[in-house]
Design a protein around this motif. Structure first.
Motif, PDB file in Angstrom:
ATOM      1  N   ASN A  73       6.267 -52.589   5.218  1.00 15.55           N
ATOM      2  CA  ASN A  73       6.627 -52.569   6.632  1.00 15.55           C
ATOM      3  C   ASN A  73       6.225 -53.896   7.257  1.00 15.55           C
ATOM      4  O   ASN A  73       5.123 -54.401   7.019  1.00 15.55           O
ATOM      5  N   LEU A  74       7.104 -54.459   8.087  1.00 13.87           N
ATOM      6  CA  LEU A  74       6.895 -55.802   8.592  1.00 13.87           C
ATOM      7  C   LEU A  74       6.724 -55.850  10.098  1.00 13.87           C
ATOM      8  O   LEU A  74       7.449 -55.189  10.846  1.00 13.87           O
ATOM      9  N   ASP A  75       5.749 -56.633  10.498  1.00 18.08           N
ATOM     10  CA  ASP A  75       5.637 -57.055  11.892  1.00 18.08           C
ATOM     11  C   ASP A  75       6.376 -58.385  11.957  1.00 18.08           C
ATOM     12  O   ASP A  75       5.847 -59.426  11.583  1.00 18.08           O
ATOM     13  N   SER A  76       7.618 -58.341  12.401  1.00 14.60           N
ATOM     14  CA  SER A  76       8.463 -59.525  12.369  1.00 14.60           C
ATOM     15  C   SER A  76       7.963 -60.578  13.344  1.00 14.60           C
ATOM     16  O   SER A  76       7.583 -60.271  14.469  1.00 14.60           O
ATOM     17  N   HIS A  77       7.976 -61.836  12.911  1.00 18.47           N
ATOM     18  CA  HIS A  77       7.565 -62.939  13.780  1.00 18.47           C
ATOM     19  C   HIS A  77       8.727 -63.451  14.613  1.00 18.47           C
ATOM     20  O   HIS A  77       8.527 -64.241  15.536  1.00 18.47           O
TER      21      HIS A  77
ATOM     22  N   PRO B  57      19.786 -59.241  12.788  1.00 23.32           N
ATOM     23  CA  PRO B  57      21.173 -58.810  12.634  1.00 23.32           C
ATOM     24  C   PRO B  57      21.322 -57.346  13.022  1.00 23.32           C
ATOM     25  O   PRO B  57      20.325 -56.674  13.314  1.00 23.32           O
ATOM     26  N   PRO B  58      22.531 -56.822  13.016  1.00 25.51           N
ATOM     27  CA  PRO B  58      22.727 -55.397  13.337  1.00 25.51           C
ATOM     28  C   PRO B  58      21.927 -54.497  12.391  1.00 25.51           C
ATOM     29  O   PRO B  58      21.654 -54.868  11.240  1.00 25.51           O
ATOM     30  N   GLU B  59      21.568 -53.337  12.880  1.00 26.83           N
ATOM     31  CA  GLU B  59      20.793 -52.398  12.078  1.00 26.83           C
ATOM     32  C   GLU B  59      21.570 -52.009  10.819  1.00 26.83           C
ATOM     33  O   GLU B  59      22.788 -51.876  10.839  1.00 26.83           O
TER      34      GLU B  59
ATOM     35  N   LEU C 218      11.998 -63.108  -4.803  1.00 30.36           N
ATOM     36  CA  LEU C 218      12.006 -61.738  -5.291  1.00 30.36           C
ATOM     37  C   LEU C 218      13.221 -61.018  -4.692  1.00 30.36           C
ATOM     38  O   LEU C 218      13.548 -61.212  -3.526  1.00 30.36           O
ATOM     39  N   LYS C 219      13.856 -60.182  -5.482  1.00 25.56           N
ATOM     40  CA  LYS C 219      15.060 -59.495  -5.018  1.00 25.56           C
ATOM     41  C   LYS C 219      14.686 -58.127  -4.461  1.00 25.56           C
ATOM     42  O   LYS C 219      13.780 -57.463  -4.964  1.00 25.56           O
ATOM     43  N   GLY C 220      15.407 -57.726  -3.421  1.00 29.17           N
ATOM     44  CA  GLY C 220      15.110 -56.435  -2.836  1.00 29.17           C
ATOM     45  C   GLY C 220      16.095 -56.032  -1.769  1.00 29.17           C
ATOM     46  O   GLY C 220      17.182 -56.617  -1.634  1.00 29.17           O
ATOM     47  N   LEU C 221      15.711 -55.013  -1.012  1.00 29.02           N
ATOM     48  CA  LEU C 221      16.537 -54.490   0.068  1.00 29.02           C
ATOM     49  C   LEU C 221      15.746 -54.515   1.372  1.00 29.02           C
ATOM     50  O   LEU C 221      14.538 -54.248   1.380  1.00 29.02           O
ATOM     51  N   LEU C 222      16.418 -54.839   2.433  1.00 28.01           N
ATOM     52  CA  LEU C 222      15.854 -54.742   3.774  1.00 28.01           C
ATOM     53  C   LEU C 222      16.512 -53.577   4.486  1.00 28.01           C
ATOM     54  O   LEU C 222      17.739 -53.484   4.517  1.00 28.01           O
ATOM     55  N   ASN C 223      15.698 -52.683   5.024  1.00 27.56           N
ATOM     56  CA  ASN C 223      16.226 -51.678   5.947  1.00 27.56           C
ATOM     57  C   ASN C 223      15.745 -52.053   7.341  1.00 27.56           C
ATOM     58  O   ASN C 223      14.540 -52.129   7.593  1.00 27.56           O
ATOM     59  N   TYR C 224      16.691 -52.316   8.205  1.00 24.13           N
ATOM     60  CA  TYR C 224      16.346 -52.646   9.587  1.00 24.13           C
ATOM     61  C   TYR C 224      16.954 -51.571  10.469  1.00 24.13           C
ATOM     62  O   TYR C 224      18.181 -51.458  10.587  1.00 24.13           O
ATOM     63  N   GLY C 225      16.091 -50.740  11.051  1.00 23.26           N
ATOM     64  CA  GLY C 225      16.624 -49.651  11.862  1.00 23.26           C
ATOM     65  C   GLY C 225      15.545 -48.757  12.420  1.00 23.26           C
ATOM     66  O   GLY C 225      14.364 -49.105  12.462  1.00 23.26           O
ATOM     67  N   ARG C 226      15.964 -47.549  12.808  1.00 25.03           N
ATOM     68  CA  ARG C 226      15.094 -46.622  13.549  1.00 25.03           C
ATOM     69  C   ARG C 226      14.685 -45.400  12.737  1.00 25.03           C
ATOM     70  O   ARG C 226      14.159 -44.440  13.288  1.00 25.03           O
ATOM     71  N   LYS C 227      14.981 -45.404  11.437  1.00 27.43           N
ATOM     72  CA  LYS C 227      14.574 -44.337  10.524  1.00 27.43           C
ATOM     73  C   LYS C 227      14.988 -42.953  11.050  1.00 27.43           C
ATOM     74  O   LYS C 227      14.141 -42.059  11.230  1.00 27.43           O
ATOM     75  N   PRO C 228      16.279 -42.748  11.307  1.00 23.09           N
ATOM     76  CA  PRO C 228      16.723 -41.515  11.969  1.00 23.09           C
ATOM     77  C   PRO C 228      16.497 -40.243  11.168  1.00 23.09           C
ATOM     78  O   PRO C 228      16.415 -39.158  11.749  1.00 23.09           O
ATOM     79  N   THR C 229      16.379 -40.346   9.851  1.00 20.99           N
ATOM     80  CA  THR C 229      16.175 -39.141   9.043  1.00 20.99           C
ATOM     81  C   THR C 229      14.865 -38.451   9.395  1.00 20.99           C
ATOM     82  O   THR C 229      14.746 -37.220   9.319  1.00 20.99           O
TER      83      THR C 229
ATOM     84  N   SER D 147      11.947 -45.632  18.844  1.00 21.33           N
ATOM     85  CA  SER D 147      12.639 -46.251  19.975  1.00 21.33           C
ATOM     86  C   SER D 147      13.094 -47.667  19.689  1.00 21.33           C
ATOM     87  O   SER D 147      14.081 -48.151  20.255  1.00 21.33           O
ATOM     88  N   LYS D 148      12.383 -48.355  18.783  1.00 20.66           N
ATOM     89  CA  LYS D 148      12.675 -49.758  18.505  1.00 20.66           C
ATOM     90  C   LYS D 148      12.935 -49.943  17.020  1.00 20.66           C
ATOM     91  O   LYS D 148      12.165 -49.460  16.192  1.00 20.66           O
ATOM     92  N   PRO D 149      14.019 -50.612  16.655  1.00 20.27           N
ATOM     93  CA  PRO D 149      14.281 -50.828  15.228  1.00 20.27           C
ATOM     94  C   PRO D 149      13.181 -51.657  14.578  1.00 20.27           C
ATOM     95  O   PRO D 149      12.646 -52.579  15.193  1.00 20.27           O
ATOM     96  N   VAL D 150      12.849 -51.300  13.355  1.00 19.73           N
ATOM     97  CA  VAL D 150      11.789 -52.003  12.628  1.00 19.73           C
ATOM     98  C   VAL D 150      12.304 -52.414  11.259  1.00 19.73           C
ATOM     99  O   VAL D 150      13.143 -51.737  10.654  1.00 19.73           O
ATOM    100  N   PRO D 151      11.811 -53.543  10.733  1.00 17.11           N
ATOM    101  CA  PRO D 151      12.211 -53.978   9.399  1.00 17.11           C
ATOM    102  C   PRO D 151      11.225 -53.517   8.327  1.00 17.11           C
ATOM    103  O   PRO D 151      10.013 -53.522   8.539  1.00 17.11           O
TER     104      PRO D 151
END
Length: 329
Positions: free
Chosen positions: A210-214, A219-221, A254-265, A270-274
């Motif tokens: 989980n990232l505290d983005s600087h 980009p869009p969620e 390193l290869k991976g995936l970024l999920n940027y969003g609100r974790k709706p599941t 309230s705020k999208p997180v990376p």
């Protein structure tokens, strides 16, 4: 690159041939890189020092006391990019007192008397001084009056587009990452600090950082294929009011995936997180500084009926990401 944070202690006699560029340099895009190349080349020609004069905060945010414009590159990220381009960085606190200096007083008192600038470089649309009244035309006049050389840098174009931070912000927010990369001269990336999360990714079998983005421009969620660089970055004291950016690459690309969003599941926040899932990495990255280089959007974010459905989708996302990386290799 040496970083000067208080010009009152700057020894201008140690840099008698200072070639100086002014600007915010947010994004450090191709237009900025063009300026850095020019001052570096000129400094080499005259046996001088290439330098930039910039601020810790965006002046407009200080003056208007609001978070606008949004920032493309955090301070550490910007210094990381500048570190590869110039010899010296004047990183100054922007204050209301400084903002009240007339353009001529700013040039005379700060750039000439305090820094002893030999040559000054300014972008074609840059402004300086109280109420942003200073421009290239005035700088030409001041160069003649105070005896320094002035270089006005024309607009830098990619195709038909004039490169600018504001255009790049818009492209990233619209999800036009390929176009943004063409203007940046590199894929868009952001720095972040890894912080503790709820641990849901680990429970699903795909532990995420989980990232505290600087940065503030994202980009869009959705879900993206990304490269992750793990850095050791810190500003270290080099002397009185002088800093040095000490950085070391711990792990690269390193290869991976970024999920940027609100974790709706799990009930939307309230705020999208990376958060990033890095393939084939099991170690904890808590408190580490990472750079996330965004490759391509794989899908939009969506809510799932249960954790098992989400787990199955993540498996498909990993497969899609691996296929995308295979095409890039």
């Amino acid at each position: 690159m040496e970083i000067i944070t208080d010009i009152s202690h700057f020894r201008k006699d140690q840099h008698p041939k200072l070639v100086l560029a002014l600007g915010n340099f947010d994004g450090v895009h191709l237009g900025h890189v063009d300026i850095f190349r020019r001052i570096h080349k000129r400094a080499q020609e005259i046996g001088g020092t290439s330098a930039v004069f910039t601020f810790k905060e965006h002046p407009q945010r200080v003056l208007h006391q609001k978070e606008d414009p949004p920032i493309l590159t955090s301070l550490i990220h910007k210094l990381h990019l500048l570190n590869q381009a110039v010899d010296l960085c004047f990183l100054i606190e922007f204050t209301l007192e400084l903002s009240k200096k007339s353009p001529e007083d700013f040039v005379r008192q700060v750039l000439i008397e305090s820094l002893g600038a030999n040559e000054i470089c300014l972008g074609f649309n840059a402004r300086f001084g109280h109420d942003r009244l200073g421009d290239s035309q005035l700088m030409k006049q001041l160069a003649s009056k105070y005896g320094f050389v002035f270089h006005e840098v024309p607009p830098f174009q990619v195709g038909t587009k004039i490169v600018s931070s504001s255009l790049i912000r818009s492209l990233i927010r619209e999800g036009k990452l390929k176009e943004a990369a063409e203007l940046l001269g590199r894929p868009y990336s952001f720095f972040g600090t890894v912080i503790p999360g709820a641990g849901r990714g680990k429970e699903l079998g795909f532990p995420t950082a989980n990232l505290d983005s600087h940065s503030e421009v994202m980009p869009p969620e959705g879900v993206y294929a990304v490269w992750v660089h793990i850095w050791e970055c810190q500003l270290a004291d080099k002397g009185k009011d002088s800093l040095e950016l000490k950085e070391r690459s711990i792990q690269n690309r390193l290869k991976g995936l970024l999920n940027y969003g609100r974790k709706p599941t799990f009930g939307p926040v309230s705020k999208p997180v990376p958060e990033v899932y890095i393939f084939d990495l099991n170690e904890s990255l808590i408190d580490k500084t990472v750079e996330v280089v965004i490759g391509e959007r794989l899908r939009s974010e969506q809510a799932f009926d249960n954790p098992e459905a989400l787990r199955n989708q993540i498996r498909r996302d990993v497969e899609a990401g691996q296929k995308w990386f295979a095409k890039k290799s």
